[in-house]
Design a protein around this motif. Structure first.
Motif, mmCIF file in Angstrom:
data_model
loop_
_atom_site.group_PDB
_atom_site.id
_atom_site.type_symbol
_atom_site.label_atom_id
_atom_site.label_comp_id
_atom_site.label_asym_id
_atom_site.label_seq_id
_atom_site.Cartn_x
_atom_site.Cartn_y
_atom_site.Cartn_z
ATOM 1 N N ILE A 1 20.342 45.388 36.518
ATOM 2 C CA ILE A 1 21.130 46.304 37.332
ATOM 3 C C ILE A 1 21.375 45.611 38.668
ATOM 4 N N GLN A 2 22.626 45.494 39.054
ATOM 5 C CA GLN A 2 22.991 44.713 40.239
ATOM 6 C C GLN A 2 23.731 45.564 41.268
ATOM 7 N N CYS A 3 23.691 45.076 42.501
ATOM 8 C CA CYS A 3 24.511 45.643 43.560
ATOM 9 C C CYS A 3 25.100 44.513 44.389
ATOM 10 N N ILE A 4 26.404 44.576 44.601
ATOM 11 C CA ILE A 4 27.069 43.653 45.515
ATOM 12 C C ILE A 4 27.365 44.421 46.796
ATOM 13 N N ALA A 5 26.836 43.946 47.908
ATOM 14 C CA ALA A 5 27.053 44.602 49.205
ATOM 15 C C ALA A 5 27.967 43.743 50.054
ATOM 16 N N ARG A 6 28.918 44.388 50.696
ATOM 17 C CA ARG A 6 29.843 43.679 51.588
ATOM 18 C C ARG A 6 30.211 44.612 52.743
ATOM 19 N N TRP A 7 30.596 44.013 53.864
ATOM 20 C CA TRP A 7 31.029 44.803 55.008
ATOM 21 C C TRP A 7 32.380 45.457 54.714
ATOM 22 N N LYS A 8 32.585 46.623 55.314
ATOM 23 C CA LYS A 8 33.842 47.341 55.129
ATOM 24 C C LYS A 8 34.294 47.877 56.493
ATOM 25 N N ASN A 9 35.589 47.825 56.745
ATOM 26 C CA ASN A 9 36.106 48.242 58.045
ATOM 27 C C ASN A 9 35.908 49.734 58.305
#
Length: 376
Positions: free
Chosen positions: A86-94
């Motif tokens: 089970i994975q999660c990709i985290a990225r910044w969002k405006n």
């Protein structure tokens, strides 16, 4: 994976964790890494049941975009998601806040009737809340450090989820492209019946939401296949494999105001329904062969055969003993007894029909004793 505790039952089976708990763990881990840029190998979360558990990470990598993963461990529970990452990709969002999306291997909702809107990823409300709460702990740190409100996007992914979903009824429920992220407690009990019962309720809810007024509860794949041939005018959504949970299906049908329910079973399950056992998995609830013998006497089955029925040990044997006799009234009687118990179970709230089928799928008997209803 989480540090699992041994269960205290006699067989000492290992407990495990839900896909929802794993998703919450990787969401917090990915968010923490994104905020702090530090490396770590474990992450602690609070489960929906308010237990705290530490998960060992299978991966944690990246900088401006972080990928975290844990291996789903269902303990000793047979589960098609066991062993998946089970994975999660985290990225910044405006845009401010936490934004949860579904990626590869997570199903998309395509039919109404669930707690989720059509087009949404199949991340159920309780695990979604848990994911949000765990990630929020790290997001608040980011806001404090940056002194401004910034957003984080969390993309939950399950490599291999689409293949694993083939072992579920997701496709029939309109959950396309992968597995669902589930779990109301966060933990999995070995050989728990709750997940199966929940799928029966959910199937009926979806059938109703898509216009069904007639559902068919079957006890397995063979009885379902036979039921589809007997009732070809119904849609696939109307057929629900209730297994041992006929009672759950009947209660759900009553709750969602389904008008008509057809129960389809072979002799083994039918014999339990004859005794009023709508939950045929319950330990100790074996077939009452004395009762079957008594009913046989009332339907004028020869005394010697009645005695053999009373001493039988399988439903198949009972059916084999009456096959070459004038047994239609007896088989109809079995259906009638099951029908009466089902009516009592639902306080006569449903139009119920009971069908007894042979091992080849052919119809043996029914109650009410009339031709199959063709109106939906």
């Amino acid at each position: 994976m989480g540090k699992l505790k041994r269960s205290r039952n006699k067989s000492d089976l290992r407990g495990g964790y839900t896909t929802g708990a794993c998703a919450a763990a990787v969401a917090r881990a990915a968010a923490r890494k994104l905020v702090s840029q530090e490396h770590f190998s474990e992450i602690e979360i609070e489960l929906p049941n308010r237990e705290f558990v530490t998960f060992t990470l299978a991966r944690l990598e990246g900088g401006d975009e972080v990928l975290a993963g844990v291996i789903k461990d269902a303990g000793d529970d047979p589960d098609c998601t066991h062993g998946l990452e089970i994975q999660c990709i985290a990225r910044w969002k405006n845009s401010p806040g936490i934004h949860i999306t579904g990626g590869k291997g997570v199903a998309t909702v395509t039919l109404p009737g669930l707690e989720l809107a059509v087009g949404e990823p199949a991340i159920n409300p309780v695990p979604r809340k848990n994911i949000y709460e765990m990630a929020e702990l790290e997001w608040l740190k980011a806001n404090a450090l940056l002194r401004e409100e910034i957003g984080i996007e969390l993309e939950i992914c399950v490599p291999g989820g689409e293949e694993a979903a083939k072992q579920t009824i997701n496709d029939r429920l309109g959950l396309i492209g992968g597995i669902s992220i589930l779990g109301t407690r966060g933990t999995v009990k070995p050989y728990s019946t709750s997940a199966f019962a929940a799928s029966v309720r959910q199937s009926i809810e979806i059938a109703k939401a898509n216009g069904s007024e007639h559902v068919v509860l079957t006890t397995g794949s063979r009885s379902e296949k036979a039921a589809m041939k007997l009732l070809p005018e119904l849609s696939e959504l109307d057929f629900i494999q209730a297994g041992d949970f006929i009672g759950v299906g009947l209660r759900a049908a009553k709750r969602y105001e389904i008008k008509q329910v057809t129960l389809v079973a072979m002799i083994g399950k039918m014999a339990k329904l004859v005794s009023g056992r709508m939950m045929t998995h319950v330990s100790g609830h074996a077939i009452d062969f004395q009762q079957l013998g008594h009913l046989a006497r009332e339907e004028n089955i020869p005394q010697s055969v009645c005695e053999e029925i009373s001493l039988a040990n399988t439903g198949r044997y009972v059916l084999d003993r009456v096959r070459n006799l004038d047994s239609q009234s007896y088989l109809n009687r079995l259906c009638r007894e099951a029908h009466e118990h089902a009516n009592q179970y639902t306080t006569d709230a449903l139009d119920i029909q009971v069908l007894l089928i042979d091992f080849d799928g052919s119809l043996l008997a029914s109650s009410p004793e009339l031709s199959l209803k063709k109106n939906k």
